[in-house]
Enzyme design. Structure first.
Site, PDB file in Angstrom:
ATOM      1  N   ARG A  69      13.222  -5.816   7.791  1.00  0.00           N
ATOM      2  CA  ARG A  69      13.098  -5.149   9.091  1.00  0.00           C
ATOM      3  C   ARG A  69      11.801  -5.526   9.803  1.00  0.00           C
ATOM      4  O   ARG A  69      11.802  -6.000  10.936  1.00  0.00           O
ATOM      5  CB  ARG A  69      13.158  -3.623   8.913  1.00  0.00           C
ATOM      6  CG  ARG A  69      14.526  -3.085   8.574  1.00  0.00           C
ATOM      7  CD  ARG A  69      14.424  -1.639   8.106  1.00  0.00           C
ATOM      8  NE  ARG A  69      13.513  -1.541   6.950  1.00  0.00           N
ATOM      9  CZ  ARG A  69      13.218  -0.424   6.314  1.00  0.00           C
ATOM     10  NH1 ARG A  69      13.720   0.723   6.720  1.00  0.00           N
ATOM     11  NH2 ARG A  69      12.401  -0.438   5.278  1.00  0.00           N
ATOM     12  N   SER A 173      19.787  -5.236  -8.840  1.00  0.00           N
ATOM     13  CA  SER A 173      20.048  -3.866  -9.267  1.00  0.00           C
ATOM     14  C   SER A 173      18.733  -3.306  -9.796  1.00  0.00           C
ATOM     15  O   SER A 173      17.673  -3.507  -9.198  1.00  0.00           O
ATOM     16  CB  SER A 173      21.174  -3.845 -10.304  1.00  0.00           C
ATOM     17  OG  SER A 173      21.445  -2.536 -10.723  1.00  0.00           O
ATOM     18  N   TYR A 187      19.595   6.961  -6.209  1.00  0.00           N
ATOM     19  CA  TYR A 187      19.211   5.565  -6.451  1.00  0.00           C
ATOM     20  C   TYR A 187      20.097   4.950  -7.545  1.00  0.00           C
ATOM     21  O   TYR A 187      20.640   3.856  -7.371  1.00  0.00           O
ATOM     22  CB  TYR A 187      17.735   5.513  -6.849  1.00  0.00           C
ATOM     23  CG  TYR A 187      17.205   4.134  -7.124  1.00  0.00           C
ATOM     24  CD1 TYR A 187      17.096   3.194  -6.104  1.00  0.00           C
ATOM     25  CD2 TYR A 187      16.795   3.776  -8.412  1.00  0.00           C
ATOM     26  CE1 TYR A 187      16.596   1.921  -6.362  1.00  0.00           C
ATOM     27  CE2 TYR A 187      16.286   2.514  -8.681  1.00  0.00           C
ATOM     28  CZ  TYR A 187      16.198   1.587  -7.650  1.00  0.00           C
ATOM     29  OH  TYR A 187      15.698   0.333  -7.909  1.00  0.00           O
ATOM     30  N   LYS A 191      22.792   1.825  -7.281  1.00  0.00           N
ATOM     31  CA  LYS A 191      22.671   0.614  -8.107  1.00  0.00           C
ATOM     32  C   LYS A 191      23.866   0.474  -9.066  1.00  0.00           C
ATOM     33  O   LYS A 191      24.292  -0.649  -9.346  1.00  0.00           O
ATOM     34  CB  LYS A 191      21.347   0.631  -8.880  1.00  0.00           C
ATOM     35  CG  LYS A 191      20.105   0.562  -7.987  1.00  0.00           C
ATOM     36  CD  LYS A 191      20.011  -0.753  -7.203  1.00  0.00           C
ATOM     37  CE  LYS A 191      18.662  -0.942  -6.520  1.00  0.00           C
ATOM     38  NZ  LYS A 191      18.602  -2.186  -5.734  1.00  0.00           N
TER      39      LYS A 191
HETATM   40  N1  NDP Z   1       9.669  -2.343  -8.024  1.00  0.00           N
HETATM   41  C1  NDP Z   1      10.413  -1.813  -8.964  1.00  0.00           C
HETATM   42  O1  NDP Z   1       9.949  -1.043  -9.807  1.00  0.00           O
HETATM   43  C2  NDP Z   1      11.860  -2.161  -9.049  1.00  0.00           C
HETATM   44  C3  NDP Z   1      12.570  -2.633  -7.958  1.00  0.00           C
HETATM   45  N2  NDP Z   1      13.915  -2.899  -8.078  1.00  0.00           N
HETATM   46  C4  NDP Z   1      14.689  -3.361  -6.940  1.00  0.00           C
HETATM   47  O2  NDP Z   1      14.166  -4.581  -6.487  1.00  0.00           O
HETATM   48  C5  NDP Z   1      14.333  -4.700  -5.080  1.00  0.00           C
HETATM   49  C6  NDP Z   1      12.997  -5.014  -4.430  1.00  0.00           C
HETATM   50  O3  NDP Z   1      12.089  -4.003  -4.759  1.00  0.00           O
HETATM   51  P1  NDP Z   1      10.522  -4.110  -4.456  1.00  0.00           P
HETATM   52  O4  NDP Z   1      10.119  -5.503  -4.423  1.00  0.00           O
HETATM   53  O5  NDP Z   1       9.869  -3.162  -5.372  1.00  0.00           O
HETATM   54  O6  NDP Z   1      10.512  -3.475  -2.995  1.00  0.00           O
HETATM   55  P2  NDP Z   1       9.465  -3.455  -1.790  1.00  0.00           P
HETATM   56  O7  NDP Z   1       9.520  -2.085  -1.246  1.00  0.00           O
HETATM   57  O8  NDP Z   1       8.146  -3.999  -2.198  1.00  0.00           O
HETATM   58  O9  NDP Z   1      10.177  -4.446  -0.779  1.00  0.00           O
HETATM   59  C7  NDP Z   1      11.418  -4.123  -0.280  1.00  0.00           C
HETATM   60  C8  NDP Z   1      11.906  -5.194   0.647  1.00  0.00           C
HETATM   61  O10 NDP Z   1      13.190  -4.823   1.177  1.00  0.00           O
HETATM   62  C9  NDP Z   1      13.121  -4.799   2.610  1.00  0.00           C
HETATM   63  N3  NDP Z   1      13.995  -3.757   3.125  1.00  0.00           N
HETATM   64  C10 NDP Z   1      13.964  -2.430   2.835  1.00  0.00           C
HETATM   65  N4  NDP Z   1      14.885  -1.768   3.553  1.00  0.00           N
HETATM   66  C11 NDP Z   1      15.511  -2.678   4.314  1.00  0.00           C
HETATM   67  C12 NDP Z   1      16.533  -2.597   5.286  1.00  0.00           C
HETATM   68  N5  NDP Z   1      17.094  -1.434   5.611  1.00  0.00           N
HETATM   69  N6  NDP Z   1      16.952  -3.732   5.894  1.00  0.00           N
HETATM   70  C13 NDP Z   1      16.371  -4.916   5.580  1.00  0.00           C
HETATM   71  N7  NDP Z   1      15.401  -5.050   4.674  1.00  0.00           N
HETATM   72  C14 NDP Z   1      14.972  -3.950   4.043  1.00  0.00           C
HETATM   73  C15 NDP Z   1      11.645  -4.549   2.901  1.00  0.00           C
HETATM   74  O11 NDP Z   1      11.247  -4.971   4.185  1.00  0.00           O
HETATM   75  P3  NDP Z   1      11.198  -3.955   5.437  1.00  0.00           P
HETATM   76  O12 NDP Z   1      10.711  -2.654   4.941  1.00  0.00           O
HETATM   77  O13 NDP Z   1      10.320  -4.621   6.437  1.00  0.00           O
HETATM   78  O14 NDP Z   1      12.609  -3.874   5.914  1.00  0.00           O
HETATM   79  C16 NDP Z   1      10.992  -5.401   1.828  1.00  0.00           C
HETATM   80  O15 NDP Z   1      11.004  -6.749   2.205  1.00  0.00           O
HETATM   81  C17 NDP Z   1      14.959  -3.395  -4.620  1.00  0.00           C
HETATM   82  O16 NDP Z   1      16.351  -3.567  -4.504  1.00  0.00           O
HETATM   83  C18 NDP Z   1      14.632  -2.431  -5.750  1.00  0.00           C
HETATM   84  O17 NDP Z   1      15.576  -1.402  -5.840  1.00  0.00           O
HETATM   85  C19 NDP Z   1      14.562  -2.729  -9.266  1.00  0.00           C
HETATM   86  C20 NDP Z   1      13.903  -2.280 -10.360  1.00  0.00           C
HETATM   87  C21 NDP Z   1      12.509  -1.958 -10.338  1.00  0.00           C
HETATM   88  C1  VSD Z   2      20.109   0.355 -26.519  1.00  0.00           C
HETATM   89  C2  VSD Z   2      19.122   1.080 -25.811  1.00  0.00           C
HETATM   90  C3  VSD Z   2      18.368   0.413 -24.740  1.00  0.00           C
HETATM   91  C4  VSD Z   2      17.111   1.119 -24.480  1.00  0.00           C
HETATM   92  C5  VSD Z   2      16.267   0.767 -23.326  1.00  0.00           C
HETATM   93  C6  VSD Z   2      16.176   1.890 -22.369  1.00  0.00           C
HETATM   94  C7  VSD Z   2      15.157   1.749 -21.323  1.00  0.00           C
HETATM   95  C8  VSD Z   2      15.589   2.428 -20.055  1.00  0.00           C
HETATM   96  C9  VSD Z   2      14.509   2.577 -19.077  1.00  0.00           C
HETATM   97  C10 VSD Z   2      15.015   2.702 -17.670  1.00  0.00           C
HETATM   98  C11 VSD Z   2      13.951   2.422 -16.687  1.00  0.00           C
HETATM   99  C12 VSD Z   2      14.420   2.484 -15.277  1.00  0.00           C
HETATM  100  C13 VSD Z   2      13.371   1.962 -14.338  1.00  0.00           C
HETATM  101  C14 VSD Z   2      13.875   1.831 -12.952  1.00  0.00           C
HETATM  102  C15 VSD Z   2      12.864   1.183 -12.058  1.00  0.00           C
HETATM  103  C16 VSD Z   2      13.233   1.228 -10.647  1.00  0.00           C
HETATM  104  O1  VSD Z   2      14.264   0.778 -10.245  1.00  0.00           O
HETATM  105  C17 VSD Z   2      12.267   1.914  -9.787  1.00  0.00           C
HETATM  106  N1  VSD Z   2      10.922   1.545 -10.026  1.00  0.00           N
HETATM  107  C18 VSD Z   2      12.599   1.742  -8.373  1.00  0.00           C
HETATM  108  O2  VSD Z   2      12.627   0.442  -8.039  1.00  0.00           O
END
Ligand code: NDP
Ligand code: VSD
Length: 323
Positions: A69, A173, A187, A191
């Site tokens: 965005r 995811s 969330y 996912k």
């Molecule tokens: N960081 C974590 O702990 C984890 C993250 N994930 C997943 O990884 C992905 C990236 O996460 P992360 O790098 O932490 O996120 P960030 O918040 O750092 O970045 C998110 C990105 O998505 C864009 N975005 C968000 N909303 C929209 C929208 N409505 N339209 C277009 N673009 C959008 C943002 O840009 P802008 O806001 O400008 O639109 C930005 O570029 C996500 O799907 C998240 O669920 C999964 C597991 C763990």
């Molecule tokens: C056989 C058993 C396997 C055991 C392993 C279990 C571990 C589970 C931990 C789940 C962690 C979820 C983090 C989500 C992060 C995320 O998505 C946010 N930070 C938002 O982005």
């Protein structure tokens, strides 16, 4: 003596026959998705995991397009990738919730080889306290937004695929998309939804030589995660800590490896590997070796999962007792 040899060999026969059977039956077949000189379109590529992946793809020689965005953050990302890799990336400012805007950007960007739906929002809170608006926001961006992207990109991706070689659709995811976690009702639902989408989509696009990857990162150090931490319920943090935290660059590397090898479920760390085996269910599996591990360890992984739940429910009980 002969009998000892015989029983020894018949013992080996079982795993070897299983390996052979799996070698013959695992589908889809293995594939290599090239990245160099190909058009990689990454949503959410202006921050965190998406930015790290964009940099890596550009470094590998891909033509990268980013969509998010905020135009300012996109411009910064563009500059930083240029500085790091010397390559120009194109950027589009659009909200994935707006189908028409997504379609316009995708059409203008031109046919995509590798689509990475990485955009995502996460606002952790107990369902009862969370505003409906926030719940819908997460479903709309994470799940419906991904539908918008795929709908818009698929016709272009399918065109001339035979000459262009394997394509990929990768969905970001989360480990919270493999197991439900306290504070993540909306969330996790968004996912988990991606998993059903991915499984069904892979069957639909396999004949077009398009390969679906579902990536499952644990907590990852990103700007979004720093924001999340400001309001994350304590129990969410406790349970999520069961899996180690990663850096965005490490997740990007795992993601790219998974995309290039056409892996359906892409774990990012050791706990993720356990989770992938424990939640394999009826997901496709291309690797007969990995399938072998899944079959051999299914029971013990279920047991391990139950121990994790035991531990998590223990934390929840303790938390409520303290209140
Ligand atoms: N960081 C974590 O702990 C984890 C993250 N994930 C997943 O990884 C992905 C990236 O996460 P992360 O790098 O932490 O996120 P960030 O918040 O750092 O970045 C998110 C990105 O998505 C864009 N975005 C968000 N909303 C929209 C929208 N409505 N339209 C277009 N673009 C959008 C943002 O840009 P802008 O806001 O400008 O639109 C930005 O570029 C996500 O799907 C998240 O669920 C999964 C597991 C763990
Ligand atoms: C056989 C058993 C396997 C055991 C392993 C279990 C571990 C589970 C931990 C789940 C962690 C979820 C983090 C989500 C992060 C995320 O998505 C946010 N930070 C938002 O982005």
């Amino acid at each position: 003596m002969a009998e000892v040899y015989f029983s020894f060999f018949s013992l080996l026969l079982i795993p070897f026959s299983l390996l052979l059977i799996l070698y013959l039956i695992v589908r889809p077949r293995t594939v290599r998705v090239p990245i160099k000189n190909r058009h990689v379109f990454i949503t959410g590529g202006s921050s965190g995991i998406g930015l790290a992946l964009a940099r890596l793809c550009a470094h590998t020689g891909a033509d990268v397009t980013l969509l998010a965005r905020d135009a300012g953050r996109l411009e910064e990302a563009k500059q930083s990738i240029k500085l790091a890799t010397g390559r120009d990336v194109r950027v589009f400012s659009a909200d994935v919730r707006d189908y028409d805007a997504v379609k316009r950007a995708v059409d203008e960007a031109g046919p995509i080889d590798v689509l990475v739906c990485n955009h995502g929002v996460y606002i952790p809170q107990e369902l009862e306290e969370q505003e409906l608006e926030e719940i819908k926001f997460m479903i709309d961006v994470n799940l419906t937004g991904t539908f918008h992207l795929i709908k818009a990109a698929l016709p272009g991706m399918k065109k001339n695929r035979a000459e262009k070689g394997p394509g990929s659709i990768a969905l970001m995811s989360s480990q919270a998309g493999q197991v439900g976690i306290y504070g993540y009702t909306a969330y996790s639902a968004s996912k988990f939804g991606l998993k059903g989408l991915a499984e069904a989509l892979q069957q639909e696009v396999i004949a077009d030589n398009i390969h679906v990857s579902l990536i499952f990162p644990p907590d990852t150090e990103t700007p979004g995660f720093a924001e999340e931490n400001k309001r994350r319920p304590q129990l969410t943090s406790i349970i999520a800590a069961s899996s180690g935290a990663m850096k965005a660059d490490e997740v990007a590397k795992k993601s790219l490896d998974g995309i290039q090898s056409g892996t359906f479920m892409v774990p990012c760390n050791f706990e993720g590997l356990l989770l992938a085996v424990a939640t394999a269910g009826l997901s496709p599996q291309r690797s007969y070796l990995f399938a072998f591990v899944e079959v051999m360890t299914a029971g013990i992984m279920r047991l391990a999962g139950l121990f994790f739940q035991w531990n998590w429910y223990g934390s929840i009980e303790k938390f409520h007792a303290k209140k």
